[in-house]
Every structure is written in structure tokens, then in C-alpha cells.
Design an enzyme around this catalytic site. Sequence first.
Site, short mmCIF file in Angstrom:
data_model
loop_
_atom_site.label_atom_id
_atom_site.label_comp_id
_atom_site.label_asym_id
_atom_site.label_seq_id
_atom_site.Cartn_x
_atom_site.Cartn_y
_atom_site.Cartn_z
N PRO A 101 0.59 -1.49 -0.21
CG PRO A 101 -0.20 -1.18 2.13
CD PRO A 101 1.13 -2.19 1.18
CB SER B 247 4.47 0.43 -2.95
OG SER B 247 3.18 1.00 -4.56
CD GLU C 140 6.63 0.01 9.31
OE1 GLU C 140 6.84 0.23 10.83
OE2 GLU C 140 7.60 -1.10 9.36
CE LYS D 95 9.87 -4.25 15.00
NZ LYS D 95 11.88 -4.06 13.88
#
Length: 445
Positions: free
Chosen positions: A225, A227, A243, A260
Amino acid sequence: MTSPALFQNVICDQPVNVQEILSYLDDLPHLIYLKNNQSPVISFLPCQFECVKNGVRQTYQRTQLDQYIPIESSLSFKQFENNQSNSDGFQGGFMGFISYDFASAQHVKVHSKDQPSFWLGLFQTYLKFQDDVWYFYSDEPEAEQIFTFIQNKLESTSNVTPLQLTQSCQARWNKQQYQHAFTQVQEYIKAGDCYQINLTQEFKGQAEGRLLSVAQEFWQLTDAPYSGYLKTEDFELLSCSPELFIEFLAEKKLVTKPIKGTMPRYADAERDAQSKHQLQHSSKDQAENVMIVDLLRNDLSVYAETGTVKTPKLFEIESFNQVHHMVSEVTATLKPNVKALDVLLAALPGGSITGAPKIRAMQIIEELEGAPRGAYCGSLGYFNFDGTGSWNILIRSIQKYQQDISLWAGGGVTIASDCDAEYQECFDKVSAMLDLLNTWQKPQS
């Protein structure tokens, strides 16, 4: 003095993918694309930009359509946070990247890759993908002239040089070298220096041609999402990041979603479900995740209104093409006089890719990893003029400067970590990208 009216027009009504459009615009000196969580935007021809390389900061001003000259003053933020946005996504403002090297150098002494470490441009002209077509937007006085200029480029021929690896991209560390660094991390944890270190390793090679020529294949492989792509002169950055670092929302609200905890995906549905279940119930990964959540809550509390730092989501599992991730969410409301850019710079590098406590973690990373990370674990994103915006964490990202090409991966190491599992996690995260990258190996003569 009033600003020029926003010029808007459809510039491409064909089902053209992002790489094709970027390829047509490739001879422009600077180019940025952000997928921006399904709100794609392409920016070019910045009015001004600021670049830092080898510690030297330089600002440039556009003088002609695609010509720039260096100027003495810094990038102007006088318009910043003056107006309130009325729609989603980018609407003109600042866009660029901040490397891990640049961000960590704010806090500790680090080495820096010999490539741009910071690039931020002021953009008033851009393309947005809306209603299945690409729209051109500009509020510059020369908007119609620029529209014609870009339209002509989109009707011309692309001449992007195909990527060819002259030396395959391989891990810089072997298993024994990784194990040595891992052991050193655990010794620091036992000594009380830290609780967690995000230990990463570099996969590096040599390449001719352009990363842009293969971008679409990586975006299809990862379907990430956050990129994106950035090009400035002989530096390219190709992001396949899942992320979000910080999203700055209206009314001074923000959200951050640290990742994480990772487990691989499998084609077999039963095995894949087991992998997801294992991550969901992993006390070790939950302990890592909550450390980073606490670190981010602490980072944001300095700038947030008292009592507004919340954790609405903890230990949620999000599934991507290659891996399952454990993701939490922290929200806050900024104090009235706090500037979003100051918060971003102060919060970088993100806790999910450093460790806890953050300052000591960065010192240990500098000591043990043996090579500067460059853009990896930095951030790529944008700010609108009103201070809203979105910035990712540059994981699953390839960087190319001149002939050097690299990809990094790693994970959080705690006292409960297993060396073999952590070493394997590096490959779980990037093996598909690495295998794809190495398919462009130049044939041996």
C-alpha cells in the site's frame, strides 16, 4: 495577492500502468510516484527543491520549464500549513524522501552512503489517478503550457534503459557473520544497554540501466500500500513498503502503524493459516511489538495534546503477498503551534526499525551493521500545504546510485530471539524481491 486558480484536465484516459507514465516522463530531472494507499500521485517539475548529499545541503530554483539553478536560501515553507485541504491525497505541497542516514545523524554520529540522503521538493504540478483516469493538476501561472508539455511527452516514445545486473545481488553477510552480530546484540541486551535492536543486513550488487524499467513487476509482486518511486539525477529509489510511518490528518490528528512481527505466507491454505495463527499468538512478537508501541507513544507525547495519545489497535495481523505482519496503531492530536514537518523529522528514524531505547539502539546499529543503510528504513511521502500528509517506512525497498544497487532486510532482536529464526526472517521478507531482481542478471560473455 491571490493564488492562480487550479488548472485541472484529463491527461490520460487509457488504462496505462504507472511504470509506463513514469517512463514517458523519465527525461525530467526529478520524478516521484506514491501509491499512497490507493490514492496514486505522480509529481514532477518542482518549483524548488532541496538536496543533501555527503553532508552538503543545496537548494535549487526552477528558472525555465525543466531547468534549475542553485540558490543561496533554503527551501521556502512560508505557504506551509496556511490552508485547509478539501479532499483526500496530495493537492500540491512538499514531496520527497528522508534517508535513515540523515534521520539518525540528527541524534548520533553515523556514516552515510555516498548518494543523496535527503530530497524534498515543492510541487504545484502533479498527476492523480481518479475515476480510472489520470488527471493533470497545477496552480502555477504556466499551468496550460506545462499541461501541453506533459501531454506531448505522454504521446512520445519511452527510452528508459533496461536494467541489467552486472553482479548479482547477494547477502553481504554469511550466516556466521550474521550470528556474530546477533550475539553482540544479545550481549548488549544482557548488559542493560537496550531491550531490542532492529538488526538488518544488506543484499548488494552492481547494475547498469534503470530501476524504473522493472518497477511494475515489483509492485505487482508485492502489492504494497505504501509503494513508490523517486528519481533524482543518478539516484533511484523503488519502494514496495507495506508500512505507514505517520499519516497527518486534518485538525492536527495523526496516526502511526508500527509493524513488528513477521511470518511467511504459503500457497497451501492450511499451512498459511497456521503461520498466521502462530504469529497472532506469539508472546515473543507481542513483546517486541509493544516495546515499539511504547517508544512511539513516548516520541509523540512530546508534541501531542495531553491525554490524546491512544492505542486503538494492538497486535492486529495484516497479510501481504509474501508475509503476515503484526501491526498496531497509535493516534494523537498535535498541540496547536506544532508543525507537522518538525514532528516527522523528530520522530525519524522510526522505532520499528531502530529499537529501544532509540538513541542507544542507533549507536549499536552503527557499530554492528558495518555499512550505512542509505534510504532503507528512512521515509518517502508528502505534505500538503495545510500540514496533512502521509509518510511510509522505507522497508522492502531497492536503492540504486550509479552502478551500486542494494536491498536490505532484518528484524527485531530481543533476549528471547532465536538466531536461526531471525536469520530466516530476513529472507522471508525479501527473498521473492531478491529472486526477481536477480532475473535481470546480465548474460556472461
